[in-house]
Write a protein that holds these residues in place. Structure first.
Motif, PDB file in Angstrom:
ATOM      1  N   LEU A  95      -6.115  -3.768   3.938  1.00  0.00           N
ATOM      2  CA  LEU A  95      -5.286  -2.949   4.813  1.00  0.00           C
ATOM      3  C   LEU A  95      -5.738  -3.050   6.266  1.00  0.00           C
ATOM      4  O   LEU A  95      -4.892  -3.120   7.178  1.00  0.00           O
ATOM      5  N   TRP A 138       0.829  -1.205   0.000  1.00  0.00           N
ATOM      6  CA  TRP A 138       0.000   0.000   0.000  1.00  0.00           C
ATOM      7  C   TRP A 138       0.866   1.258   0.000  1.00  0.00           C
ATOM      8  O   TRP A 138       0.609   2.206  -0.761  1.00  0.00           O
ATOM      9  N   GLY A 189      -6.345   5.044   2.118  1.00  0.00           N
ATOM     10  CA  GLY A 189      -7.108   4.715   0.911  1.00  0.00           C
ATOM     11  C   GLY A 189      -7.481   5.948   0.117  1.00  0.00           C
ATOM     12  O   GLY A 189      -7.388   5.971  -1.121  1.00  0.00           O
ATOM     13  N   ALA A 243      -9.168  -1.164   0.762  1.00  0.00           N
ATOM     14  CA  ALA A 243      -8.516  -0.833   2.030  1.00  0.00           C
ATOM     15  C   ALA A 243      -9.201  -1.533   3.193  1.00  0.00           C
ATOM     16  O   ALA A 243      -8.538  -2.010   4.131  1.00  0.00           O
TER      17      ALA A 243
END
Length: 732
Positions: free
Chosen positions: A320, A23, A208, A316
């Protein structure tokens, strides 16, 4: 889907450093691309296939200065004096000479040529024409224009600069948006009772959003992206990003409080709540992407850009967040003995005392018919002003009152008439002979039409068969009478053609904006039908019911109607405009309704799934119709309330912006979310389901067999998980 997401969440937890690194690497690469290759934002409104756009494209080849952006220097003499006095005419001439030398300027017309001197000789205008659009004008060129105006002020004249060359050209992030994020953080802290959990919700959402915006800005060299598209992507990406993470994280913490291992808990939360997030995000993406079918490029880019931001928010949430949860481990578990732990560990999701949301649902269900009638009556009343909805694109008349372009706009409107701020261009073209004579005849014919204040002499282009006639309407660019004048000229075009032997086409920025508004107005009902039809299909598959989709569709229409009604009352009628500090009232931004419908559709499906899925689960387990409504809502009402408050504060944070495009969109989305969440989902939904009783969950057997089972809440995954966890107990 639930099984796949379970594996994805588990993998992200186990390989958290790799996921976080990916990311961050993607963000760094996109930021670098945006910084090195990123171009300028482009706020042009075009509508391919229309008469105005075709004529404007023609002028772009034969008379570029007529199709490019324009600037105005407005000069006003001191009280008791005239701009025709020698010292003032010399100052104006000096400003003209300076403007001619500005980069990219194609032509400059002073009042001696254009006749732009007010009747009382107090005001004069110098018009500056560019051969390029506003996004392509270099700041250094506008600086020259502004310095020329400032030099004239030294001779006693008051000046202001305006025109289409000026306006909003960037992404706005200011104190109000930061305050909105701060309020969202406060809601998260209250919801979770933990700063760590609140930060865990905000961090992946912000990352994000950063990835989504950087990706959008990196595309500017290849795609025309407007500042409004970027701001809308920021607004939506932030709002849905926080909400989606909230749904998954709240499930994760509830499972941690019940003793589930952190690794299995986040995997299970990603598979169950994550499935609903993917479904909800997909509906938003589909609705926003559907804006491309309208056929207006800037709206297509706006919809796809916002859809891309929502897609990144979903990614995300399901990758994430599990990775960051891996770093937090058991520290996300609610504090033992606290309210959050008691509420999470209790089988019914409460801590033994009824929450405000649960008490509200019980009150609604106690008298369902009265609730339905009262709520529907209020929503219909709010929607009534929407019947007077008028659409238009904003101009400098909507700019902040203190801005130079607004001062120039108001001065021109007061001294010359509002139509001088939005002139129409009439392109005449002959086929086999020079067009000067035909243009002169067409100008005489145009003077006979109602609604025209002045018709300027025809101007030749680089094509000898063409002329351009500038027509000054009596009314401003956003007036319905100006739109009617455009239609009248087009209706008279065949007759003018017979009398002059030339084809006639109406164009110019004002005509293009009118065509954009007309195209959007014509698309509103078909687009709404597509969205409502999609909601009926999706919700029938999710809840295996006919009543719930119909109720959801009607509720969605009520939400949209009430939101548009409040927008009309505030921005068009001016109700509370002074209190809320609106600089201008008038028609609603043309693309606001379709943006509102697309976004609100996805958010409504979001809340519908999270709220009604709990009720359906209770119905499947108990078979008690009314009890399943109250008991099922108790599981999710707190999360839905928090999600709606976060959405509201994020959208409302953009309302104070002095941007005529963003302000009404932010207001409409904030009000729409509040109405849909609290008046429809938390009030009408339980009341209607209580009235319908067992019939609310009925689906014909043949239809049940045909429809695919989406299992959005991951019911089969939860059953499998319970079986796995019972096996060791039987062995021991």
């Amino acid at each position: 889907m639930a099984v796949l997401l379970h594996r994805l969440g588990l993998g992200a937890y186990r390989h958290r450093k790799l996921v976080l690194g990916i990311w961050l690497a993607v963000l760094a690469a996109l930021v670098t691309c945006a910084g090195v290759f990123g171009g300028k934002l482009d706020d042009r409104f075009t509508v391919p296939g229309t008469e105005s756009q075709r004529a404007l494209d023609t002028l772009g080849r034969t008379l570029p200065e007529a199709s490019g952006a324009g600037a105005q220097i407005v000069f006003t003499a001191p009280e008791g004096h005239h701009v025709t006095e020698a010292r003032y005419t010399a100052a104006i001439a000096g400003a003209e000479a300076a403007a001619v030398k500005a980069p990219q300027v194609k032509a400059v017309m002073g009042p001696n040529v254009s006749g732009a001197v007010s009747a009382d000789r107090s005001t004069a205008i110098v018009q500056v024409q560019y051969s390029v659009q506003r996004a392509e004008i270099r700041p250094s060129s506008l600086d020259v224009i502004e310095r020329a105006a400032a030099a004239a002020e030294k001779n006693g004249l008051r000046t202001s600069v305006g025109g289409s060359a000026y306006g909003s050209n960037g992404v706005h992030i200011g104190p109000s948006e930061i305050i909105g994020v701060g309020v969202a953080l406060l809601v998260l802290v209250v919801t979770f009772g933990s700063l760590l959990a609140a930060g865990m919700s905000l961090l992946p959402a912000l990352l994000g959003v950063a990835v989504g915006l950087a990706g959008l800005l990196a595309l500017t060299p290849a795609v025309s992206i407007s500042s409004t598209a970027v701001t809308l992507a920021l607004m939506l990406g932030l709002a849905v990003g926080i909400d989606y993470i909230l749904f998954i994280l709240s499930r994760h913490r509830r499972q941690l409080a019940r003793g589930t291992d952190p690794q299995e808990s986040i995997a299970l939360a990603t598979g169950t709540a994550g499935s609903a997030v993917v479904f909800a995000g997909s509906t938003v993406i589909i609705a926003l992407a559907a804006l491309s079918v309208i056929g207006i490029p800037f709206l297509t880019v706006m919809g796809l850009g916002a859809a891309g931001a929502v897609l990144v928010a979903v990614l995300a949430a399901i990758t994430l967040l599990p990775a960051l949860a891996g770093f937090a481990g058991t520290r996300l578990t609610p504090k033992s003995g606290g309210k959050q732990a008691q509420r999470s560990a209790a089988p019914d999701g409460s801590d033994g005392r009824a929450t405000l949301g649960a008490r509200w649902v019980r009150t609604v269900v106690a008298k369902p018919l009265l609730t339905v009638l009262a709520a529907t009556g209020v929503l219909v009343a709010l929607a009534l002003p929407a019947a007077d909805l008028r659409l238009a694109l904003p101009d400098n008349g909507s700019a902040p009152v203190a801005s130079a372009e607004r001062k120039a706009y108001d001065t021109v409107s007061d001294e010359f008439g509002p139509g001088f701020n939005g002139p129409l261009l009439v392109l005449t073209e002959t086929h086999d002979r020079p067009g000067a004579q035909a243009g002169a005849k067409a100008a005489r014919e145009l003077r006979d039409l109602k609604g025209i204040k002045a018709v300027l002499p025809p101007q030749p282009t680089h094509d000898s068969a063409q002329t351009v006639i500038q027509v000054m309407p009596e009314t401003g660019p956003d007036s319905p009478r100006t739109a009617r004048l455009v239609r009248d000229i087009r209706a008279a075009a065949p007759g003018i053609g017979e009398a002059t032997g030339a084809t006639v086409a109406v164009t110019g920025a004002t005509a293009v904006n009118i065509d954009v508004s007309d195209r959007l107005s014509d698309s509103l009902l078909p687009f709404t039908a597509i969205v409502v039809g999609l909601s009926l299909i999706l919700l029938t598959m999710v809840f295996r019911s006919l009543v719930i989709p119909l109720k959801a569709a009607v509720g969605f229409l009520l939400s949209v109607g009430a939101s548009l009604g409040t927008v009309v009352a505030l921005f068009q009628w001016g109700r509370l405009a002074d209190i809320l500090g609106l600089a201008h009232t008038g028609p609603v931004v043309s693309f606001l309704p379709v943006i509102l419908i697309g976004v609100l559709f996805g958010l409504a499906m979001d809340y519908e799934v999270f709220l009604v899925s709990g009720m359906r689960e209770e119905w499947v387990h108990t078979g008690a119709a009314r009890a399943s409504v109250t008991d099922g809502a108790r599981h999710s009402v707190r999360v839905v309330t928090a999600a709606a408050l976060i959405m509201f504060t994020v959208f409302a944070g953009f309302f104070p912006l002095d941007d005529a495009l963003i302000k009404p969109i932010a207001f409409a989305l904030a009000v729409g979310v509040a109405i849909d969440a609290f008046a429809v989902r938390l009030t009408l939904v339980p009341a209607v389901l209580a009235l319908a009783g067992r019939h609310a969950w009925w689906l014909p057997a043949w239809l049940d067999r045909v429809l695919p089972d989406l299992d959005v809440e991951g019911t089969r995954l939860q059953k499998a998980s319970r079986v796995v966890h019972r096996e060791p107990e039987r062995v021991s």
